[in-house]
Design an enzyme around this catalytic site. Sequence first.
Site, mmCIF file in Angstrom:
data_model
loop_
_atom_site.group_PDB
_atom_site.id
_atom_site.type_symbol
_atom_site.label_atom_id
_atom_site.label_comp_id
_atom_site.label_asym_id
_atom_site.label_seq_id
_atom_site.Cartn_x
_atom_site.Cartn_y
_atom_site.Cartn_z
ATOM 1 N N LYS A 74 0.702 3.912 -0.676
ATOM 2 C CA LYS A 74 -0.501 5.281 0.172
ATOM 3 C C LYS A 74 -0.004 6.294 0.033
ATOM 4 C CE LYS A 74 0.078 3.409 4.706
ATOM 5 N NZ LYS A 74 -0.359 2.757 6.554
ATOM 6 N N HIS A 131 -8.960 0.441 4.991
ATOM 7 C CA HIS A 131 -8.617 1.424 6.015
ATOM 8 C C HIS A 131 -8.506 2.308 6.390
ATOM 9 C CE1 HIS A 131 -4.170 2.473 6.417
ATOM 10 N NE2 HIS A 131 -3.628 1.737 5.758
ATOM 11 N N ASN A 187 0.758 -1.098 -0.005
ATOM 12 C CA ASN A 187 -0.010 0.047 0.058
ATOM 13 C C ASN A 187 1.241 1.225 -0.202
ATOM 14 O OD1 ASN A 187 -1.949 2.535 0.542
ATOM 15 N ND2 ASN A 187 -2.849 1.130 2.374
ATOM 16 N N GLY A 247 2.034 2.411 10.817
ATOM 17 C CA GLY A 247 3.437 3.199 10.374
ATOM 18 C C GLY A 247 3.879 4.206 11.766
ATOM 19 N N GLU A 294 -6.713 4.418 7.816
ATOM 20 C CA GLU A 294 -7.292 5.901 8.040
ATOM 21 C C GLU A 294 -8.101 6.251 7.456
ATOM 22 O OE1 GLU A 294 -3.303 5.738 5.607
ATOM 23 O OE2 GLU A 294 -2.064 5.152 7.614
ATOM 24 N N GLU A 322 -5.440 -5.194 10.818
ATOM 25 C CA GLU A 322 -4.529 -3.991 10.730
ATOM 26 C C GLU A 322 -3.966 -3.047 12.180
ATOM 27 O OE1 GLU A 322 -2.062 -2.686 6.814
ATOM 28 O OE2 GLU A 322 -4.190 -1.428 6.766
ATOM 29 N N SER A 326 3.416 -2.119 10.098
ATOM 30 C CA SER A 326 4.560 -1.977 9.748
ATOM 31 C C SER A 326 5.584 -3.502 10.371
ATOM 32 C CB SER A 326 5.595 -2.140 11.790
ATOM 33 O OG SER A 326 4.513 -0.333 12.198
#
Length: 250
Positions: A11, A95, A9, A173, A97, A167, A212
Amino acid sequence: MRQVMVAGNWKMNGSSESVKELIAGIKDGMASVTKAEVVVCPPAVYIPRVSGMADGSAIKVGSQNVCDEDKGAFTGEISADMLKDVGCEYAIVGHSERRALYGESDELVAKRFAAARRNGIKPIFCIGETLEEREAGVTNDVCARQIDAVIDLEGVAALADGVIAYEPVWAIGTGKVATPEQAQDVHAFIRGKIAALDAGVAEGLRILYGGSMNPGNAKELIGQADIDGGLIGGASLKAEDFLAICQVAE
Ligand code: 13P
């Protein structure tokens, strides 16, 4: 046997130049990747270029989101049909985010999942708890609620048309990785929950870990019984690191 899947991904990172370099680098290393299914999810504007460059290789392309509607007045959105038109086989939906920063609810994510599916795009369906939720002991409840939104709309069999990516938000991140045991526990819970409704779907369903994951921890994570690959953020931006994760399956 479920085939390992490694998806990058990207991003909102890259430029025409860097994207070209990254996909060329991955393509170059693909001869040493014979077992894993490899997917890259570039920013939407770069999808046509990446699809073109990936053509003729085993690299598959996905988007980072997909509209819940098929066409019309939905400014800023991209339909599943358009994604297919430019070479996507997969689409990330839900996701964290998107959920946290752009207010996507469980119901909207389920509708995006449905739109992908009815147009022949395979959803990479993301779920996972925040740190607060983990500390409150409701990790499994949160994952169950997010999955139930899709099951309620589409039925359990629909899950067989995509993959789930677990996730944990606190591991995204942050460099903070779930331990293999922590991740395996949640993956086993997810598979068990689905198995209670349909054992066949649960057995065949790939559940990726994201958060991560890097060349140093991928082997142990993907070695867990219910972890079938990874959805990679930061480490997918370097061809060498991404390929190293793909090679874990060899
Ligand atoms: P990182 O690998 O950078 O933690 O990101 C994970 C992720 O969000 C993939 O979708």
